[in-house]
Motif scaffolding. Structure first.
Motif, short mmCIF file in Angstrom:
data_model
loop_
_atom_site.label_atom_id
_atom_site.label_comp_id
_atom_site.label_asym_id
_atom_site.label_seq_id
_atom_site.Cartn_x
_atom_site.Cartn_y
_atom_site.Cartn_z
N TYR A 60 -25.06 39.63 -0.99
CA TYR A 60 -25.06 39.43 0.46
C TYR A 60 -26.35 39.95 1.11
CZ TYR A 60 -20.22 37.88 0.57
OH TYR A 60 -19.05 37.16 0.40
N ALA A 61 -27.13 40.71 0.35
CA ALA A 61 -28.42 41.18 0.86
C ALA A 61 -29.33 40.01 1.20
CB ALA A 61 -29.08 42.11 -0.16
N PHE A 62 -29.12 38.88 0.52
CA PHE A 62 -29.92 37.69 0.84
C PHE A 62 -29.76 37.30 2.32
CE2 PHE A 62 -29.66 36.51 -3.81
CZ PHE A 62 -31.03 36.56 -4.03
N PHE A 63 -28.54 37.42 2.81
CA PHE A 63 -28.27 36.99 4.19
C PHE A 63 -28.79 37.97 5.23
CE2 PHE A 63 -24.77 34.83 1.80
CZ PHE A 63 -25.23 33.54 1.99
N ALA A 64 -29.20 39.15 4.79
CA ALA A 64 -29.80 40.10 5.74
C ALA A 64 -31.22 39.69 6.09
CB ALA A 64 -29.79 41.50 5.14
N ALA A 142 -34.02 32.70 1.23
CA ALA A 142 -32.98 33.72 1.07
C ALA A 142 -31.60 33.15 1.37
CB ALA A 142 -33.27 34.91 1.98
N THR A 143 -31.51 32.33 2.42
CA THR A 143 -30.23 31.71 2.76
C THR A 143 -29.75 30.78 1.65
OG1 THR A 143 -30.77 31.83 5.12
CG2 THR A 143 -29.03 30.30 4.47
N ALA A 144 -30.68 30.01 1.12
CA ALA A 144 -30.33 29.11 0.02
C ALA A 144 -29.90 29.89 -1.22
CB ALA A 144 -31.52 28.21 -0.31
N ALA A 145 -30.62 30.98 -1.51
CA ALA A 145 -30.26 31.79 -2.68
C ALA A 145 -28.88 32.42 -2.51
CB ALA A 145 -31.32 32.89 -2.88
N GLY A 146 -28.59 32.88 -1.29
CA GLY A 146 -27.28 33.45 -1.04
C GLY A 146 -26.17 32.43 -1.18
N ALA A 147 -26.41 31.22 -0.67
CA ALA A 147 -25.40 30.17 -0.76
C ALA A 147 -25.16 29.75 -2.20
CB ALA A 147 -25.84 28.97 0.07
#
Length: 206
Positions: A60-64, A142-147
């Motif tokens: 979830y750090a990706f979404f930060a 980062a958003t793509a990686a988190g998804a």
């Protein structure tokens, strides 16, 4: 004569002090503005390292990163607006006060109303592209990686949605800053042309 010279000395002191104060504030804000990009990229690297090195919850750090980028963009544009306000002061109120205090004395044209100043704004598209690359691209990645790593289910859906909103807000802020620079360049060009007109009619007016 002595009183007149003393008044001129006081006026000159204030003129120099106000100009130096405004320019110093502008330079400080420019340094802070550019430093924020460096700090943001360091934070992106740190959060990415945390996300890849931990378990599912740490992904979830990706979404930060998009949220942090939104804050950086807001502060970045705030400094852009503040610099523009200071520059407008120097090219309007300050310049008018100088002309009022010193009359028609032959004065050198200071940088903010010089013909050279608008050239600095000619690269605004390049600066916008660079800022988008340094802030928005890491947000998107980062958003793509988190998804991809978490999947779009449960809390990840909300985190993904918030990230998309943050990216959109970032782009709005940066485009607003770009438009502000464009308007600033138009004002600079008008002042430059006004300066030419004044020089044509009376070369003693700065």
């Amino acid at each position: 004569m002595g009183g007149s010279n003393a008044n001129n000395d006081v006026s000159s002191t204030f003129i120099i002090a106000y100009y130096n104060a405004a320019r110093a504030d502008m330079m400080q804000r420019l340094i802070l503005r550019e430093s924020m990009l460096t700090v943001f990229l360091v934070a992106v690297a740190a959060l990415t390292s945390v996300a890849f090195s931990g378990g599912t919850s740490q992904r979830y750090a990706f979404f930060a990163i998009p949220i942090l980028g939104f804050g950086v963009a807001a502060s970045y544009v705030h400094h852009v607006a503040a610099v523009r306000a200071l520059w407008t002061y120097l090219t309007t109120e300050y310049q008018q006060d100088v002309e009022t205090l010193l009359g028609r004395l032959p004065l050198p044209r200071h940088f903010d109303i010089s013909a050279s100043h608008p050239e600095m704004a000619s690269s605004r598209m390049i600066r916008l592209a660079g800022t988008l690359a340094l802030i928005v691209v890491p947000q998107i990645l980062a958003t793509a990686a988190g998804a991809v790593t978490l999947g779009l289910n449960g809390p990840a859906v909300w985190a993904f949605t918030i990230s998309i909103v943050a990216i959109a807000g970032t782009m709005v802020f940066l485009i607003y800053g770009y438009l502000s620079r464009s308007k600033r360049r138009q004002i600079a060009e008008q002042l430059r042309l006004l300066g030419r007109t004044r020089t044509t009619h009376n070369s003693a007016i700065p």
